[in-house]
Design an enzyme around this catalytic site. Structure first.
Site, mmCIF file in Angstrom:
data_model
loop_
_atom_site.group_PDB
_atom_site.id
_atom_site.type_symbol
_atom_site.label_atom_id
_atom_site.label_comp_id
_atom_site.label_asym_id
_atom_site.label_seq_id
_atom_site.Cartn_x
_atom_site.Cartn_y
_atom_site.Cartn_z
ATOM 1 N N ASP A 99 -9.355 -0.532 5.242
ATOM 2 C CA ASP A 99 -8.492 0.115 4.019
ATOM 3 C C ASP A 99 -8.983 1.557 4.084
ATOM 4 O OD1 ASP A 99 -7.610 1.371 1.935
ATOM 5 O OD2 ASP A 99 -7.690 -0.472 0.654
ATOM 6 N N HIS A 100 -8.304 2.543 4.737
ATOM 7 C CA HIS A 100 -8.992 3.721 4.614
ATOM 8 C C HIS A 100 -9.404 4.662 3.452
ATOM 9 C CE1 HIS A 100 -4.802 5.156 4.132
ATOM 10 N NE2 HIS A 100 -5.187 6.469 3.661
ATOM 11 N N LYS A 104 -13.104 7.385 1.938
ATOM 12 C CA LYS A 104 -12.880 8.748 1.545
ATOM 13 C C LYS A 104 -14.291 9.067 0.745
ATOM 14 C CE LYS A 104 -7.919 9.109 1.304
ATOM 15 N NZ LYS A 104 -7.796 10.087 2.253
ATOM 16 N N GLU A 138 3.119 10.875 -3.609
ATOM 17 C CA GLU A 138 3.344 11.487 -2.268
ATOM 18 C C GLU A 138 4.553 12.158 -2.335
ATOM 19 O OE1 GLU A 138 3.573 8.359 0.755
ATOM 20 O OE2 GLU A 138 1.581 8.043 0.786
ATOM 21 N N ASP A 157 2.865 -1.761 -0.135
ATOM 22 C CA ASP A 157 2.171 -1.027 0.515
ATOM 23 C C ASP A 157 0.898 -0.295 0.012
ATOM 24 O OD1 ASP A 157 2.267 0.831 2.793
ATOM 25 O OD2 ASP A 157 2.945 2.375 1.313
ATOM 26 N N HIS A 162 -4.754 -0.372 -1.521
ATOM 27 C CA HIS A 162 -5.646 0.760 -1.999
ATOM 28 C C HIS A 162 -5.722 0.525 -3.608
ATOM 29 C CE1 HIS A 162 -5.001 2.151 1.846
ATOM 30 N NE2 HIS A 162 -3.631 2.665 1.675
ATOM 31 N N LYS A 262 6.757 7.562 -3.877
ATOM 32 C CA LYS A 262 7.125 8.414 -2.784
ATOM 33 C C LYS A 262 8.117 9.720 -3.381
ATOM 34 C CE LYS A 262 6.375 5.910 1.309
ATOM 35 N NZ LYS A 262 5.217 6.714 1.796
#
Length: 413
Positions: A99-100, A104, A138, A157, A162, A262
């Site tokens: 999970d990027h 961070k 976003e 998503d 996240h 989004k």
């Protein structure tokens, strides 16, 4: 090229890896990084397993790690089935669910900020914190991910991974030591303490919206239903917001508000810790409600940093007060670029460090928390019906109402 569907391809790959191990002295260490569509995970991992590439003791191999990108299944049942299928050839210690967001700098700094500074940890509880806001917005639309997004939507998503991961980092208890097992055990405790959703709470605590045509940066953009490969009557949410309650001693009565979407007016990811207001104002005629609440903001993207909002006196003879924000940017303070989140996580994988990766129990719990909401939203006439918002807005008005009915408001973006 590599034909993942061909059984003959994997023995060829095995021979090539053995050749590299002999010529490059890799020491028998392999990382298989599956940045692939979800449907390819099982065919590839099973092919690797049948070729013996998952066996760490085979052919002198020291270790073999499997990095799997999200999504981890599309619901709780599929996630469980995926875990069971992977276990046929792979040990849990070999699987790195990436999970990027966990790579961070600002997300990692949550733990340092809390547990290395007494000034914060001593007030990190229901006595001093009013509520927490977690925002991931976003400006982009679905773009080339239309086929995936039609099956997922904002909730699957962003929230299943996240958003709940960031919530767990903010809310977890201090582990006895910063080791993978103890750190991840504390995250599990938080996820287990989240109050379950039911039909009544979904109506009050969950909001979904879908963007229509609008403007972003003075450029006209299409609505979601006009995007390529999107159904003309799609009910998929492009913005979601939840009010989450954690039933434990530290957080009882403190709401965590989560929103993501989004086609908002700009890209932003942040965590805001909003403290309680002062109980009494000696600065008449100002009331406690007129004094800005202290707010600690952890800025995740586009620029990583943090800020703290305080009340301060303005220069001058009169006793005028206003909110003062003390901000810093990692790039300005550290004078060097932070490594990319994927770089950090893949380096940890090569170092056999599972700390910043997601364990199977976390995946299962995250799906169990959201499954009632997912199922309710599959019914167009169910609780929290789909609402619409023009591109360039931060979701429908109901997202604002989620806080306003509690006497609170979102931070301005």
């Amino acid at each position: 090229g590599f034909d993942y569907a061909s059984p003959e391809a994997y023995p060829v790959l095995s021979a090539k890896l053995k050749e590299l191990e002999d010529s490059q002295e890799t020491g028998g260490r392999c990382v298989f990084y599956l940045s692939t569509p979800p449907s390819l995970i099982l065919p590839i991992t099973e092919g690797l397993g049948r070729a013996g590439l998952s066996q760490e003791s085979a052919k002198g191999r020291q270790w073999a790690h499997l990095v799997v990108e999200k999504p981890f299944g599309h619901d709780q049942a599929s996630a469980t089935a995926l875990t069971e299928s992977l276990s046929q050839y792979w040990q849990e210690s070999q699987i790195y669910r990436i999970d990027h967001y966990l790579g961070k700098e600002t997300v990692q700094n949550i733990l340092v900020l809390r547990f290395a500074n007494l000034v914060f940890e001593s007030v990190w509880n229901r006595q001093f914190i009013d509520h927490v806001q977690i925002t991931v917005g976003e400006a982009e639309g679905v773009g080339s991910r239309a086929n995936y997004y039609e099956q997922a939507g904002a909730l699957k998503d962003m929230f299943q991974n996240h958003m709940l991961q960031m919530l767990a980092l903010v809310a977890m208890e201090p582990p006895a030591a910063f080791t993978a097992d103890r750190y991840r055990d504390e995250k599990l405790k938080v996820l287990r303490a989240i109050r379950p959703f039911n039909s009544e709470s979904i109506a009050e605590c969950a909001v979904r919206g879908q963007y229509t045509a609008g403007e972003i940066d003075d450029q006209a953009v299409r609505g979601y239903r006009e995007e390529t490969d999107i159904k003309a009557d799609s009910e998929v949410e492009t913005t979601a917001a939840l009010k989450v309650m954690i039933d434990n001693w530290r957080w009882e009565g403190v709401p965590f508000y989560l929103r993501s979407g989004k086609r908002w007016k700009r890209r932003v990811s942040e965590i805001a810790i909003v403290f309680r207001r002062v109980p009494h104002s000696m600065f008449g005629p100002m009331t406690p409600e007129q004094l800005a609440a202290n707010t600690l903001v952890l800025k995740i993207q586009p620029a990583e940093g943090m800020g703290l909002t305080l009340e301060a006196k303005r220069p001058g003879a009169k006793n005028c007060m206003s909110a003062l924000s003390m901000d810093f940017d990692y790039r300005d303070v550290c004078k060097e670029a932070s490594p990319d989140a994927y770089e950090r996580l893949l380096l940890d994988c090569m170092a056999s460090d599972q700390t910043l990766f997601v364990q199977k129990e976390e995946v299962d719990l995250a799906w169990s928390i959201l499954t009632p909401v997912i199922e309710a939203w599959q019914d167009p006439k169910g609780p929290s019906p789909l609402q619409f918002y023009p591109a360039g807005e931060c979701g429908p008005k109901a997202v604002d109402d989620l806080l306003e009915k509690d006497g609170r408001s979102w931070r301005r973006l």
